[in-house]
Write a protein that holds these residues in place. Structure first.
Motif, PDB file in Angstrom:
ATOM      1  N   LEU A   7       7.773  13.792  15.494  1.00 29.77           N
ATOM      2  CA  LEU A   7       7.954  15.227  15.773  1.00 29.77           C
ATOM      3  C   LEU A   7       8.990  15.446  16.879  1.00 29.77           C
ATOM      4  O   LEU A   7       9.797  16.383  16.798  1.00 29.77           O
ATOM      5  CB  LEU A   7       6.596  15.836  16.141  1.00 29.77           C
ATOM      6  N   PHE A  57      12.389  17.719  16.625  1.00 26.57           N
ATOM      7  CA  PHE A  57      12.729  18.782  17.577  1.00 26.57           C
ATOM      8  C   PHE A  57      14.049  18.462  18.283  1.00 26.57           C
ATOM      9  O   PHE A  57      14.885  19.349  18.477  1.00 26.57           O
ATOM     10  CB  PHE A  57      11.604  18.978  18.601  1.00 26.57           C
ATOM     11  N   LEU A 105      16.942  19.247  16.128  1.00 20.83           N
ATOM     12  CA  LEU A 105      17.151  20.687  15.950  1.00 20.83           C
ATOM     13  C   LEU A 105      17.662  21.367  17.223  1.00 20.83           C
ATOM     14  O   LEU A 105      18.082  22.529  17.193  1.00 20.83           O
ATOM     15  CB  LEU A 105      15.844  21.355  15.500  1.00 20.83           C
ATOM     16  N   THR A 148      13.252  18.704   3.599  1.00 16.55           N
ATOM     17  CA  THR A 148      12.482  19.746   4.300  1.00 16.55           C
ATOM     18  C   THR A 148      11.101  19.288   4.764  1.00 16.55           C
ATOM     19  O   THR A 148      10.424  20.033   5.473  1.00 16.55           O
ATOM     20  CB  THR A 148      12.340  21.013   3.433  1.00 16.55           C
ATOM     21  N   LEU A 198      10.515  19.733   8.378  1.00 20.19           N
ATOM     22  CA  LEU A 198      10.401  21.150   8.733  1.00 20.19           C
ATOM     23  C   LEU A 198       8.973  21.640   8.494  1.00 20.19           C
ATOM     24  O   LEU A 198       8.469  22.496   9.221  1.00 20.19           O
ATOM     25  CB  LEU A 198      11.388  22.003   7.929  1.00 20.19           C
ATOM     26  N   ASP A 199       8.326  21.073   7.460  1.00 17.73           N
ATOM     27  CA  ASP A 199       6.933  21.444   7.194  1.00 17.73           C
ATOM     28  C   ASP A 199       6.052  21.049   8.377  1.00 17.73           C
ATOM     29  O   ASP A 199       5.152  21.796   8.773  1.00 17.73           O
ATOM     30  CB  ASP A 199       6.413  20.735   5.930  1.00 17.73           C
ATOM     31  N   VAL A 209       7.011  20.643  11.532  1.00 16.41           N
ATOM     32  CA  VAL A 209       7.340  21.523  12.655  1.00 16.41           C
ATOM     33  C   VAL A 209       6.610  22.856  12.473  1.00 16.41           C
ATOM     34  O   VAL A 209       5.972  23.374  13.385  1.00 16.41           O
ATOM     35  CB  VAL A 209       8.866  21.747  12.739  1.00 16.41           C
ATOM     36  N   SER A 210       6.695  23.379  11.254  1.00 12.48           N
ATOM     37  CA  SER A 210       6.034  24.642  10.923  1.00 12.48           C
ATOM     38  C   SER A 210       4.538  24.569  11.201  1.00 12.48           C
ATOM     39  O   SER A 210       3.964  25.496  11.771  1.00 12.48           O
ATOM     40  CB  SER A 210       6.241  24.914   9.438  1.00 12.48           C
ATOM     41  N   TRP A 226       2.949  22.604  13.251  1.00 12.83           N
ATOM     42  CA  TRP A 226       2.707  22.533  14.694  1.00 12.83           C
ATOM     43  C   TRP A 226       2.803  23.939  15.304  1.00 12.83           C
ATOM     44  O   TRP A 226       1.931  24.359  16.071  1.00 12.83           O
ATOM     45  CB  TRP A 226       3.714  21.588  15.359  1.00 12.83           C
ATOM     46  N   ILE A 227       3.883  24.646  14.965  1.00 11.47           N
ATOM     47  CA  ILE A 227       4.123  25.996  15.500  1.00 11.47           C
ATOM     48  C   ILE A 227       2.981  26.936  15.105  1.00 11.47           C
ATOM     49  O   ILE A 227       2.422  27.647  15.950  1.00 11.47           O
ATOM     50  CB  ILE A 227       5.458  26.570  14.971  1.00 11.47           C
ATOM     51  N   ASP A 228       2.644  26.924  13.811  1.00 13.43           N
ATOM     52  CA  ASP A 228       1.613  27.844  13.315  1.00 13.43           C
ATOM     53  C   ASP A 228       0.287  27.607  14.025  1.00 13.43           C
ATOM     54  O   ASP A 228      -0.407  28.551  14.382  1.00 13.43           O
ATOM     55  CB  ASP A 228       1.435  27.693  11.803  1.00 13.43           C
ATOM     56  N   HIS A 252      -0.227  26.444  17.022  1.00 13.37           N
ATOM     57  CA  HIS A 252      -0.208  26.931  18.401  1.00 13.37           C
ATOM     58  C   HIS A 252      -0.161  28.442  18.484  1.00 13.37           C
ATOM     59  O   HIS A 252      -0.753  29.028  19.381  1.00 13.37           O
ATOM     60  CB  HIS A 252       0.928  26.265  19.179  1.00 13.37           C
ATOM     61  N   ARG A 253       0.533  29.067  17.543  1.00 11.46           N
ATOM     62  CA  ARG A 253       0.531  30.527  17.527  1.00 11.46           C
ATOM     63  C   ARG A 253      -0.862  31.032  17.187  1.00 11.46           C
ATOM     64  O   ARG A 253      -1.340  32.004  17.756  1.00 11.46           O
ATOM     65  CB  ARG A 253       1.539  31.053  16.508  1.00 11.46           C
ATOM     66  N   PHE A 255      13.906  24.167  21.202  1.00  8.73           N
ATOM     67  CA  PHE A 255      13.742  22.908  20.471  1.00  8.73           C
ATOM     68  C   PHE A 255      13.743  21.724  21.431  1.00  8.73           C
ATOM     69  O   PHE A 255      12.952  20.799  21.296  1.00  8.73           O
ATOM     70  CB  PHE A 255      14.839  22.744  19.410  1.00  8.73           C
ATOM     71  N   ALA A 312      10.801  18.838  22.199  1.00  6.45           N
ATOM     72  CA  ALA A 312      11.120  17.471  21.794  1.00  6.45           C
ATOM     73  C   ALA A 312      10.530  16.427  22.730  1.00  6.45           C
ATOM     74  O   ALA A 312      11.130  15.383  22.964  1.00  6.45           O
ATOM     75  CB  ALA A 312      12.642  17.303  21.685  1.00  6.45           C
ATOM     76  N   SER A 328      -2.601  26.599  25.139  1.00 10.18           N
ATOM     77  CA  SER A 328      -3.004  27.436  23.994  1.00 10.18           C
ATOM     78  C   SER A 328      -4.445  27.878  24.126  1.00 10.18           C
ATOM     79  O   SER A 328      -4.840  28.901  23.596  1.00 10.18           O
ATOM     80  CB  SER A 328      -2.853  26.667  22.682  1.00 10.18           C
ATOM     81  N   ARG A 387      13.634  26.555   4.941  1.00 15.70           N
ATOM     82  CA  ARG A 387      12.774  26.070   3.859  1.00 15.70           C
ATOM     83  C   ARG A 387      12.931  26.968   2.642  1.00 15.70           C
ATOM     84  O   ARG A 387      12.977  26.507   1.516  1.00 15.70           O
ATOM     85  CB  ARG A 387      11.310  26.047   4.308  1.00 15.70           C
TER      86      ARG A 387
END
Lengths: 121, 121
Positions: free
Chosen positions: A9, A13, A16, A77, A80-81, A83-84, A86-88, A90-91, B13, B17, B29, B91
């Motif tokens: 991960l 990051f 990116l 991709t 990216l899944d 990363v998505s 991880w982000i989701d 935490h949000r 990013f 990282a 969180s 994506r």
């Protein structure tokens, strides 16, 4: 700082965290391209583009395919899944905390109203 | 590489990282914490934690709030929304390309079937 982090991960990051690398991925989102085609829009040397492509490849964000006369790059991709996800996560945790707080405030407000204006029916 | 990139998204990013910084965000969180509380689970010095917190703060991922006797840190999710938007866009483009390809293959297959087995009714 992030220089030493080699987990998957962190590599994604890190890859990116550069506008040129993100622009390369944007270009690849609309179709495969050769290193030469990818270098064109940027005012940087071919070796610099190659280095960016290596970083993207290490992170699993592109595949470099050997073809007859040239090598093309394609986007991948799957990272990216991750990363998505991880982000989701935490949000979601954070939103959940806000919702709990909101609920508690509503409860307090309701109790206050009941105290101010008692009605027993 | 990413060292020189100072645009907002690159900073976010870059901040993500690093596994320690992501662990700090995971901790935040579930609620605010002081620098001391954040340092506890990690085998790193307090100055190292402070440096991580500075990177997270520069990226807008945390707020450091001065309180009476200590400073607490809280997570900020707005930069995560931007990261999410970037990821989703890329994506989506890629998925769209695959769907177009898939559609074209289905069309070809159907035409092939019609040729192999002509039926006029």
């Amino acid at each position: 700082m992030a220089a030493g982090a080699t987990d998957e991960l962190s590599l994604v990051f890190h890859a990116l965290a550069d506008p040129t690398r993100r622009a390369i991925l944007s270009r690849l989102s609309s179709g495969e391209a050769t290193a030469g085609e990818l270098a064109e829009p940027f005012a940087i040397s071919r070796p610099a583009v190659s280095q960016h492509l290596s970083v993207l490849e290490s992170a699993g964000l592109i595949d470099r395919n050997a073809r007859a006369q040239w090598r093309t790059c394609t986007i991948r991709t799957e990272p990216l899944d991750e990363v998505s996800a991880w982000i989701d996560e935490h949000r979601a945790l954070w939103t959940e905390r806000f919702e709990l707080l909101d609920e508690r405030l509503r409860d307090l407000k309701q109790k206050q109203q009941e105290q101010d204006n008692p009605q027993n029916d």
